[in-house]
Design a protein around this motif. Structure first.
Motif, PDB file in Angstrom:
ATOM      1  N   LEU A  24      -8.060 -17.445  -2.977  1.00  0.00           N
ATOM      2  CA  LEU A  24      -8.963 -17.448  -4.124  1.00  0.00           C
ATOM      3  C   LEU A  24      -8.364 -16.719  -5.322  1.00  0.00           C
ATOM      4  N   ARG A  25      -7.581 -15.698  -5.030  1.00  0.00           N
ATOM      5  CA  ARG A  25      -7.121 -14.818  -6.106  1.00  0.00           C
ATOM      6  C   ARG A  25      -5.631 -14.510  -5.983  1.00  0.00           C
ATOM      7  N   PRO A  26      -4.824 -15.513  -6.238  1.00  0.00           N
ATOM      8  CA  PRO A  26      -3.381 -15.294  -6.028  1.00  0.00           C
ATOM      9  C   PRO A  26      -2.820 -14.114  -6.818  1.00  0.00           C
ATOM     10  N   GLU A  27      -3.347 -13.884  -8.030  1.00  0.00           N
ATOM     11  CA  GLU A  27      -2.751 -12.802  -8.821  1.00  0.00           C
ATOM     12  C   GLU A  27      -3.494 -11.483  -8.673  1.00  0.00           C
ATOM     13  N   LEU A  28      -4.727 -11.521  -8.216  1.00  0.00           N
ATOM     14  CA  LEU A  28      -5.521 -10.294  -8.204  1.00  0.00           C
ATOM     15  C   LEU A  28      -5.593  -9.643  -6.825  1.00  0.00           C
ATOM     16  N   ALA A  29      -5.492 -10.469  -5.781  1.00  0.00           N
ATOM     17  CA  ALA A  29      -5.655  -9.916  -4.426  1.00  0.00           C
ATOM     18  C   ALA A  29      -4.474  -9.025  -4.061  1.00  0.00           C
ATOM     19  N   MET A  30      -4.775  -7.914  -3.419  1.00  0.00           N
ATOM     20  CA  MET A  30      -3.728  -6.997  -2.972  1.00  0.00           C
ATOM     21  C   MET A  30      -3.864  -6.761  -1.472  1.00  0.00           C
ATOM     22  N   THR A  31      -2.906  -6.040  -0.952  1.00  0.00           N
ATOM     23  CA  THR A  31      -2.944  -5.646   0.463  1.00  0.00           C
ATOM     24  C   THR A  31      -2.546  -4.176   0.518  1.00  0.00           C
ATOM     25  N   PRO A  32      -2.734  -3.545   1.662  1.00  0.00           N
ATOM     26  CA  PRO A  32      -2.276  -2.149   1.760  1.00  0.00           C
ATOM     27  C   PRO A  32      -0.786  -2.022   1.430  1.00  0.00           C
ATOM     28  N   ASP A  33      -0.024  -3.071   1.667  1.00  0.00           N
ATOM     29  CA  ASP A  33       1.402  -3.011   1.337  1.00  0.00           C
ATOM     30  C   ASP A  33       1.645  -3.025  -0.159  1.00  0.00           C
ATOM     31  N   SER A  34       0.720  -3.614  -0.900  1.00  0.00           N
ATOM     32  CA  SER A  34       0.947  -3.660  -2.347  1.00  0.00           C
ATOM     33  C   SER A  34       0.042  -2.678  -3.089  1.00  0.00           C
ATOM     34  N   GLY A  35      -0.431  -1.659  -2.387  1.00  0.00           N
ATOM     35  CA  GLY A  35      -1.109  -0.584  -3.112  1.00  0.00           C
ATOM     36  C   GLY A  35      -2.554  -0.340  -2.755  1.00  0.00           C
ATOM     37  N   LEU A  36      -3.163  -1.278  -2.042  1.00  0.00           N
ATOM     38  CA  LEU A  36      -4.569  -1.112  -1.666  1.00  0.00           C
ATOM     39  C   LEU A  36      -4.711   0.077  -0.702  1.00  0.00           C
ATOM     40  N   TYR A  37      -5.786   0.823  -0.842  1.00  0.00           N
ATOM     41  CA  TYR A  37      -6.050   1.903   0.109  1.00  0.00           C
ATOM     42  C   TYR A  37      -6.916   1.354   1.234  1.00  0.00           C
ATOM     43  N   ASP A  38      -6.386   1.357   2.422  1.00  0.00           N
ATOM     44  CA  ASP A  38      -7.127   0.763   3.531  1.00  0.00           C
ATOM     45  C   ASP A  38      -8.391   1.568   3.810  1.00  0.00           C
ATOM     46  N   LEU A  39      -9.497   0.864   3.984  1.00  0.00           N
ATOM     47  CA  LEU A  39     -10.755   1.547   4.290  1.00  0.00           C
ATOM     48  C   LEU A  39     -11.074   1.471   5.783  1.00  0.00           C
ATOM     49  N   ASP A  40     -11.048   0.251   6.317  1.00  0.00           N
ATOM     50  CA  ASP A  40     -11.473   0.119   7.716  1.00  0.00           C
ATOM     51  C   ASP A  40     -10.697  -0.967   8.450  1.00  0.00           C
ATOM     52  N   GLY A  41      -9.532  -1.286   7.946  1.00  0.00           N
ATOM     53  CA  GLY A  41      -8.736  -2.317   8.598  1.00  0.00           C
ATOM     54  C   GLY A  41      -9.048  -3.719   8.096  1.00  0.00           C
ATOM     55  N   TYR A  42     -10.137  -3.830   7.327  1.00  0.00           N
ATOM     56  CA  TYR A  42     -10.513  -5.151   6.806  1.00  0.00           C
ATOM     57  C   TYR A  42     -10.668  -5.108   5.289  1.00  0.00           C
ATOM     58  N   PHE A  43     -11.328  -4.060   4.853  1.00  0.00           N
ATOM     59  CA  PHE A  43     -11.498  -3.858   3.413  1.00  0.00           C
ATOM     60  C   PHE A  43     -10.506  -2.811   2.910  1.00  0.00           C
ATOM     61  N   GLY A  44     -10.106  -2.970   1.651  1.00  0.00           N
ATOM     62  CA  GLY A  44      -9.225  -1.979   1.042  1.00  0.00           C
ATOM     63  C   GLY A  44      -9.710  -1.636  -0.353  1.00  0.00           C
ATOM     64  N   LEU A  45      -9.464  -0.405  -0.765  1.00  0.00           N
ATOM     65  CA  LEU A  45      -9.933   0.090  -2.054  1.00  0.00           C
ATOM     66  C   LEU A  45      -8.859  -0.112  -3.119  1.00  0.00           C
TER      67      LEU A  45
END
Lengths: 453, 389
Positions: B65-86
């Protein structure tokens, strides 16, 4: 001064200057629309043509600078360009305030504020908006506020300022030649229906919004020429059904969009929404329903002829009879205060420091020029502007105004000139008893009756 | 905790249904007799993109849905619960999450659907369901209903927020406000406004808030920034104010969202961290901060690197008085067929329930009043998942 004339000055104008009289009839007020046409506008300071030329120059200079410099020298050069742009913009802001302070055609000035707010744009959107926001009001709004609504709508919708402000210039049809990295943005399509014409909840659907956004693709800004263009490479191909009518068969210019805007302008929802808004703005937050329905009828009969609609509002028996009740917005408050003290509008242009100070007051009170909080414009209701914070601000600024522009030799006389029969016995007595001149004038400007219209 | 999202079983779990198994004793005592609790409402104006703030990176559909906006813990997201990231711009808040002072409620919205006007959306959010016609805000109506007696409330803003407007006295102040009125002038102004009740009330508010600000900040100038607003609110709350409200603008990210969103998120983090610092541990421990927005944004990014107006959004709950460290709500998913109108995050919860629960927890407001007077049409009960949390 008659009561009608005092009410006409505050309800349909920016208040009285000492020695000035306001029209006491609907015809007298409406006549200001004609006399405003021969006024020389104080902003943009350099004149419309020169600002357009400067916009082109600024664009080219920035582009060339980016090509020839890099690193710190580039940043430095861009900063210089930005600073000059900023300075000129601040001058235009001051001149915009000066315009309303100086003009003898208060009704036309108030309408300019109304329509510029209805078609809100903000200078903050990008650096170029410091050039385009003043241009927008000077060339898209003011020349058209006494014509047909459809003309006003088209000139506002198609102006570069609006295309920047609502992200239209970036929007690209997903099946157009330019599709790829960029695609559709539906912001402008939505606000056109929701804010500029039919009004929220009037019956259009999300599909209509989206189809309108598709139809608008192609509209963008040629920065190098400082003008709106239709770029068919960005335009979504095909036809679009909006409110049960089809558009887009001829998609190589702006004509289909103009047809759509004409259709929107003639919708009954638009007549209702804007007539009601005008009546709330000028008459009362709760306008008499017979006046509004008469305005709608006139709108329908004349095909959105604005002077006719205004006249339907002005000639209602209540228009010059109802006691003042709407709260003045901060811009109205400051401008009418300066007028009451007889301040020469030109002084805000000639003396930059003075102009900047007045601009700061507007910012402080929450209504900076060309900087509304959202595309919906500024709040207008009593609840938004009658509260502790705002009143504290008005008292402080009333004092500063008196300090800066001098207390009147006779505060009681000033009160009579500014308010005439609207001055209450309570305020009159307090002004007489005030410990000094400055306090007395502050009381006039801070009084409930001076803050209402 | 069973109400934390368990994405693998999300069709079954999440929300109230999983609570049946929970013991009825709760970790919080009714606010009766506790006159010390605080509540802060922050309105995020412009439709905050909850899917950007709390990203379901565990769902592969999200990246599509969001090729340019979606991130992962590898690209800077802070993992919250293994599914969601901040979102990384909220990094300052991450320690709060770990400390249990921060939660999120995903996929919530007001009853406002499918119209997506900011202004109507905000009116409904602030009036508690009535829209503009209601004219007064739910937080204003709540002020007078507390079992502790009238709660002292402050709106820190240069324009007043609808949420605190209404019949009940709520004061209002901004970092820029300061009325140096000499004692001998006060009676003049009081007399000046004595014939108009709105002006009279406004002047009383001005005087009262001004005196408080002088006491709290000892004449120090507070900046007119988000940080300044939060400092002011925090200062008032540290003392004898119990309710505060303010707004953070800048969430209408139609184009170039990457930078815009980071800037606004940074503002939100600053606001919460500043409140916490200014209030001090004792007051913060008795506080719930609820940040909410009028609606979410489209699940797909649009053609200009932004998102358009959507429906389901996300609320932020912070403070020491709510057991945090959880992403709550019923997660609807963002896969095929899971979106609302094939475009927005499906709203599965009512943001008003979250707000009602916080008022109930903090001030012991009557559940029936919360369902009728404060949030008309809301079916709120003390067994709400957000009360028992």
């Amino acid at each position: 001064m008659s009561r009608q004339s005092a009410i006409s000055a505050v309800r349909f104008g920016y208040g009285l200057r000492p020695g000035e009289d306001a029209p006491s009839t609907p015809e007298g007020i409406a006549r200001q629309l004609r006399s405003a046409k021969s006024e020389v506008l104080l902003f943009p300071c350099e004149g419309v043509e020169a600002v357009r030329e400067r916009a082109v120059r600024t664009f080219n200079k920035r582009r060339d600078t980016r090509k020839t410099l890099e690193g710190e020298p580039l940043r430095e050069a861009l900063r210089t360009i930005r600073q000059e742009n900023d300075q000129r913009f601040r001058d235009d802001v001051n001149a915009r305030i000066a315009q309303s302070v100086a003009s003898p055609n208060g009704f036309s000035e108030r309408l300019a504020s109304f329509w510029a707010d209805h078609f809100s744009v903000s200078f903050r959107k990008n650096e170029d908006m410091r050039l385009f926001a003043p241009l927008f009001e000077a060339e898209a709004i003011r020349p058209n506020l006494a014509g047909n609504f459809a003309t006003l709508l088209k000139s506002a919708t198609l102006h570069p300022a609006m295309l920047f402000y609502l992200d239209q210039w970036l929007s690209v049809g997903p099946n157009s030649a330019r599709a790829g990295k960029r695609g559709l943005n539906e912001n402008h399509g939505r606000e056109l229906l929701e804010l500029h014409t039919m009004g929220a909840g009037s019956g259009y659907t999300q599909t209509d919004v989206r189809q309108a956004a598709f139809l608008l693709t192609g509209l963008t800004v040629d920065r190098g020429a400082a003008r709106t263009i239709f770029d068919d490479k960005r335009a979504e191909p095909g036809t679009f059904s909006i409110l049960d009518k089809s558009y887009g068969a001829e998609r190589d210019d702006i004509v289909e969009i103009e047809t759509f805007l004409d259709d929107l302008a003639s919708r009954p929802e638009t007549a209702r929404y804007i007539s009601g808004k005008l009546a709330r703005y000028f008459l009362s937050e709760h306008p008499p329903s017979d006046v509004v329905s008469n305005m709608i009828a006139v709108w329908t009969r004349t095909g959105g002829n604005l002077p006719a609609v205004y006249e339907a509002m002005l000639s209602a028996s209540k228009a010059l009879a109802m006691p003042p009740q709407n709260i003045k917005q901060p811009f109205d408050y400051v401008v009418s205060s300066l007028r009451a003290l007889g301040v020469d509008g030109n002084s805000l242009v000639v003396d930059r420091k003075l102009g900047n100070l007045v601009s700061y007051w507007l910012q402080r009170l929450g209504q900076p020029v060309w900087d509304p909080p959202s595309p919906e414009g500024f709040e207008s209701g009593r609840a938004s502007w009658v509260n502790g914070n705002q009143l504290a601000g008005r008292i402080v600024i009333a004092r500063n105004i008196v300090r800066k522009f001098g207390g009147a030799p006779d505060p009681s006389l000033l009160a009579e000139h500014a308010l005439g029969p609207l001055l209450t016995e309570n305020t009159r007595t307090l002004v007489k008893r005030a410990p000094n001149r400055m306090a007395a004038v502050t009381l006039v400007l801070a009084s409930p009756e001076f803050n209402l219209r | 905790m069973s109400i934390t999202f368990n994405p693998t079983r999300r069709a079954l779990l999440g929300g109230a249904c999983s609570l049946a198994a929970m013991p009825l004793t709760t970790r919080f005592a009714l606010a009766e007799g506790n006159g010390d609790n605080r509540f802060v409402a922050i309105i995020l104006r412009g439709a905050m993109d909850g899917l950007d703030l709390v990203q379901p990176y565990g769902d592969p559909a999200f990246r599509v849905l969001r090729p340019e906006l979606a991130m992962t813990p590898d690209s800077g997201l802070y993992d919250l619960d293994g599914y969601f990231g901040l979102h990384p711009a909220a990094r300052d808040l991450y320690p709060l999450w770990r400390r249990g002072e921060l939660s999120f409620v995903h996929a919530v919205s007001t009853p406002y659907r499918n119209a997506r006007s900011h202004f109507d959306g905000q009116d409904i959010l602030e009036t508690g369901g009535n829209g503009r016609a209601g004219q007064d805000g739910w937080l204003n109506r709540a002020i007078g209903l507390s079992q502790q007696g009238r709660l002292r409330a402050i709106d820190v803003a240069s324009e007043s927020d609808l949420i605190l407007q209404g019949e009940q006295d709520a004061e209002m102040w901004s970092p820029k406000a300061d009325v140096p009125i000499a004692a001998d002038e006060i009676q003049f102004f009081e007399a000046l406004y004595s014939r108009d009740k709105d002006f009279a009330r406004a002047f009383r508010q001005a005087r009262s808030a001004d005196m408080s600000a002088d006491e709290i900040f000892a004449g120090e100038k507070i900046e007119a920034s988000t940080e300044g607003l939060a400092r002011l609110a925090g200062g008032f709350l540290r003392e004898n104010y119990r309710i505060a409200a303010f707004s953070i603008n800048g969430w209408d990210t139609h184009a170039g969202q990457f930078d815009l969103f980071a800037r606004s998120t940074n503002n939100l983090s600053t606001a919460i961290m500043t409140l916490r610092r200014e209030m001090g541990p004792a007051a913060w421990g008795k506080t719930v901060v609820l940040a909410m927005t009028e609606f979410g944004r489209t699940a797909r990014q649009n053609g200009t690197g932004g998102t358009d107006h959507g429906t389901g959004g996300c609320a932020v709950v912070a403070g020491g008085a709510f057991p945090g460290g959880r992403v709550m709500g019923q997660w609807p998913g963002v896969g095929d067929g899971e979106l609302y109108a094939n475009r927005d995050l499906m709203p599965t919860g009512d943001i008003r329930e979250v707000a009602a629960a916080m008022l109930y927890r903090q001030f012991g407001l009557d559940a029936a009043a919360l369902s009728t007077n404060i949030f008309p049409g809301l079916d709120f009960s003390a067994s709400s998942v957000f009360v028992r949390a």
